[in-house]
Design an enzyme around this catalytic site. Structure first.
Site, PDB file in Angstrom:
ATOM      1  N   ALA A   1      43.555  27.531  16.894  1.00  0.00           N
ATOM      2  CA  ALA A   1      43.300  27.479  15.384  1.00  0.00           C
ATOM      3  C   ALA A   1      42.955  28.755  14.728  1.00  0.00           C
ATOM      4  O   ALA A   1      42.013  28.637  13.807  1.00  0.00           O
ATOM      5  CB  ALA A   1      42.707  26.194  14.971  1.00  0.00           C
ATOM      6  N   GLY A   2      43.158  29.796  15.539  1.00  0.00           N
ATOM      7  CA  GLY A   2      42.521  31.159  14.870  1.00  0.00           C
ATOM      8  C   GLY A   2      43.547  31.724  14.097  1.00  0.00           C
ATOM      9  O   GLY A   2      44.230  31.076  13.266  1.00  0.00           O
TER      10      GLY A   2
ATOM     11  N   HIS B   1      57.361  43.070  24.975  1.00  0.00           N
ATOM     12  CA  HIS B   1      56.566  43.374  23.826  1.00  0.00           C
ATOM     13  C   HIS B   1      55.338  44.306  24.267  1.00  0.00           C
ATOM     14  O   HIS B   1      54.574  43.884  24.986  1.00  0.00           O
ATOM     15  CB  HIS B   1      55.912  41.939  23.360  1.00  0.00           C
ATOM     16  CG  HIS B   1      55.259  41.972  22.155  1.00  0.00           C
ATOM     17  ND1 HIS B   1      55.871  42.415  20.947  1.00  0.00           N
ATOM     18  CD2 HIS B   1      54.174  41.506  21.567  1.00  0.00           C
ATOM     19  CE1 HIS B   1      54.656  42.311  19.984  1.00  0.00           C
ATOM     20  NE2 HIS B   1      53.603  41.700  20.553  1.00  0.00           N
TER      21      HIS B   1
ATOM     22  N   ASP C   1      41.975  23.150  18.944  1.00  0.00           N
ATOM     23  CA  ASP C   1      41.352  24.434  19.511  1.00  0.00           C
ATOM     24  C   ASP C   1      40.297  24.075  20.256  1.00  0.00           C
ATOM     25  O   ASP C   1      39.663  22.787  20.118  1.00  0.00           O
ATOM     26  CB  ASP C   1      40.991  25.288  18.269  1.00  0.00           C
ATOM     27  CG  ASP C   1      40.631  26.735  18.634  1.00  0.00           C
ATOM     28  OD1 ASP C   1      41.241  27.685  18.330  1.00  0.00           O
ATOM     29  OD2 ASP C   1      39.523  26.950  19.265  1.00  0.00           O
TER      30      ASP C   1
ATOM     31  N   ARG D   1      43.473  41.160  20.909  1.00  0.00           N
ATOM     32  CA  ARG D   1      43.391  42.650  21.441  1.00  0.00           C
ATOM     33  C   ARG D   1      42.257  43.094  20.677  1.00  0.00           C
ATOM     34  O   ARG D   1      42.251  43.147  19.437  1.00  0.00           O
ATOM     35  CB  ARG D   1      44.507  43.413  21.493  1.00  0.00           C
ATOM     36  CG  ARG D   1      44.356  44.570  22.271  1.00  0.00           C
ATOM     37  CD  ARG D   1      45.992  44.787  22.650  1.00  0.00           C
ATOM     38  NE  ARG D   1      46.777  44.801  21.482  1.00  0.00           N
ATOM     39  CZ  ARG D   1      47.738  45.908  21.297  1.00  0.00           C
ATOM     40  NH1 ARG D   1      47.629  47.081  21.866  1.00  0.00           N
ATOM     41  NH2 ARG D   1      48.487  45.841  20.499  1.00  0.00           N
TER      42      ARG D   1
ATOM     43  N   ASN E   1      43.745  35.810  29.309  1.00  0.00           N
ATOM     44  CA  ASN E   1      44.340  34.923  28.546  1.00  0.00           C
ATOM     45  C   ASN E   1      45.335  33.833  29.641  1.00  0.00           C
ATOM     46  O   ASN E   1      45.724  32.986  29.243  1.00  0.00           O
ATOM     47  CB  ASN E   1      45.395  35.579  27.662  1.00  0.00           C
ATOM     48  CG  ASN E   1      44.582  36.093  26.476  1.00  0.00           C
ATOM     49  OD1 ASN E   1      43.674  35.524  26.383  1.00  0.00           O
ATOM     50  ND2 ASN E   1      45.306  36.736  25.619  1.00  0.00           N
TER      51      ASN E   1
ATOM     52  N   THR F   1      50.677  33.845  22.816  1.00  0.00           N
ATOM     53  CA  THR F   1      49.486  34.907  23.471  1.00  0.00           C
ATOM     54  C   THR F   1      49.806  35.850  24.204  1.00  0.00           C
ATOM     55  O   THR F   1      50.969  35.793  25.039  1.00  0.00           O
ATOM     56  CB  THR F   1      48.626  33.437  24.394  1.00  0.00           C
ATOM     57  OG1 THR F   1      48.621  32.618  23.715  1.00  0.00           O
ATOM     58  CG2 THR F   1      47.561  34.297  24.854  1.00  0.00           C
ATOM     59  N   ASN F   2      49.319  36.973  24.178  1.00  0.00           N
ATOM     60  CA  ASN F   2      49.648  38.235  24.720  1.00  0.00           C
ATOM     61  C   ASN F   2      48.786  38.470  25.770  1.00  0.00           C
ATOM     62  O   ASN F   2      47.684  37.698  26.194  1.00  0.00           O
ATOM     63  CB  ASN F   2      49.283  39.317  23.803  1.00  0.00           C
ATOM     64  CG  ASN F   2      50.231  39.656  22.864  1.00  0.00           C
ATOM     65  OD1 ASN F   2      51.416  39.882  23.249  1.00  0.00           O
ATOM     66  ND2 ASN F   2      49.869  40.198  21.631  1.00  0.00           N
TER      67      ASN F   2
END
Ligand code: APR
Length: 308
Positions: free
Chosen positions: A10-11, A175, A33, A82, A95, A119-120
């Site tokens: 929930a960011g 990406h 979250d 990041r 992550n 998510t990266n």
């Protein structure tokens, strides 16, 4: 019955995704979250906006997963954004642990759902979720290409001083720094941009697109982009919820398409009720194919590092 979308994390990206979904009245939303109070507070705040925006959706927040049961779509944004000077790849191991901690729980509650990973580093996290969920490949999708092509389209529209609605940008690959924008398939009102701009200008916009995430991080300093990423997720969710069969660039688990096997890479996908209904293959030039391979090799290094 209304559709249901769970957003894990929930960011900034997660809460803004909930916002777009509610604003477009697409589905009920459950925000979850690990931070106590954050999903509940943001969900209630958003719920209290629904009479003003005339949206009959229910938004709830939770620190557990029971409330997420039987979701049609689960969007995973949980993780760490990041920070300046940090590459997407630095985030990899941190992550990956978050994905491992969340995927099992959402899948137990919503075994029929479609997962959209945010998510990266995106492609590797999508692969991790695919392995952990054991879902068929049409039900695990990574959000990257819609965002990357939106950035490319924005820069083109700004440069040519035309409506963003006229621009159809096409981006392949992972990406990250190795994404492969394809100018000859990128059009303005049907006209390839190669007819409208000199090659060096196109190359400058391509480079700005590749660095698009970093450009925002540099400004924000304490976080990364979230308006455009969450808008991209929402567009993908809409295509699935409404069975639109819309062709959008997404990270998909390739099994031979574009000469790539057992790897998540960004390719044009037809999104509908079953998630990825079809992967669209186009004939690439030798140079484009080489760039895509380079991009795939970069993703494979990450997936190998975390063993997925
Ligand atoms: N379970 C649930 N939520 C978690 C977990 C977990 N195991 N671990 C972290 N989170 C939550 C954090 O508490 C935080 O609220 O994920 C949220 C991430 O929000 P932000 O820090 O605001 O990050 P955001 O900008 O939303 O980016 C999230 O999307 O674009 C990518 O690179 C970005 O990987 C990052 C992700």
């Amino acid at each position: 019955m209304r559709k249901k979308v769970t957003v894990v994390g929930a960011g900034n990206v997660g809460a803004t995704t909930a916002h777009w979904i509610a604003a477009r009245e697409l589905a009920d939303v459950v925000l979850t979250d690990i931070m106590e109070g954050i999903p509940q507070g943001k969900a209630l705040d958003l719920m209290e906006a629904t009479p003003i925006i005339d949206s009959d959706v229910r938004v709830t927040g939770s620190n557990s997963y029971e409330e997420t049961a039987n979701s049609d779509i689960v969007v995973i944004t949980a993780g760490f954004p990041r920070k300046p000077g940090m590459s997407r790849d630095d985030l990899l191991k941190k992550n990956h642990e978050v994905i491992a901690a969340t995927v099992e729980k959402v899948v137990a509650q919503s075994p029929q759902s479609i997962l959209i990973l945010v998510t990266n580093p995106l492609d590797a996290m999508a692969q991790s979720a695919y392995r952990l969920s054991k879902f068929s490949r049409n039900r695990v999708i990574g959000m990257a290409g819609v965002l990357d092509s939106a950035r490319f389209a924005t820069f083109i529209a700004m440069e040519l001083n035309v409506s963003v609605e006229n621009v159809n940008a096409f981006v392949l690959g992972g990406h990250g720094d190795t994404m492969v924008p394809l100018p000859r398939f990128t059009t303005v009102a049907g006209i390839p941009i190669t007819e409208l701009m000199p090659a060096d200008k196109i190359e400058a916009l391509v480079q700005r697109t590749r660095d698009g995430g970093a450009e925002i991080v540099k400004y924000l300093k304490t976080g990364s982009a979230y308006y455009a990423p969450s808008a991209a997720v929402t567009d993908m969710a809409e295509a699935i919820l409404k069975d639109k069969r819309k062709i959008m660039p997404c990270a998909a688990f390739l099994q031979g398409e574009y000469g790539i096997r057992d790897l998540f890479v960004g390719v044009p996908c037809k999104l509908g009720a079953n998630g990825i209904e079809q992967i669209i293959e186009v004939k690439l030039s030798a140079q484009e194919q080489a760039e895509l391979k380079r991009s795939a090799d970069a993703v494979r290094e990450l997936t190998a590092t975390i063993g997925v």
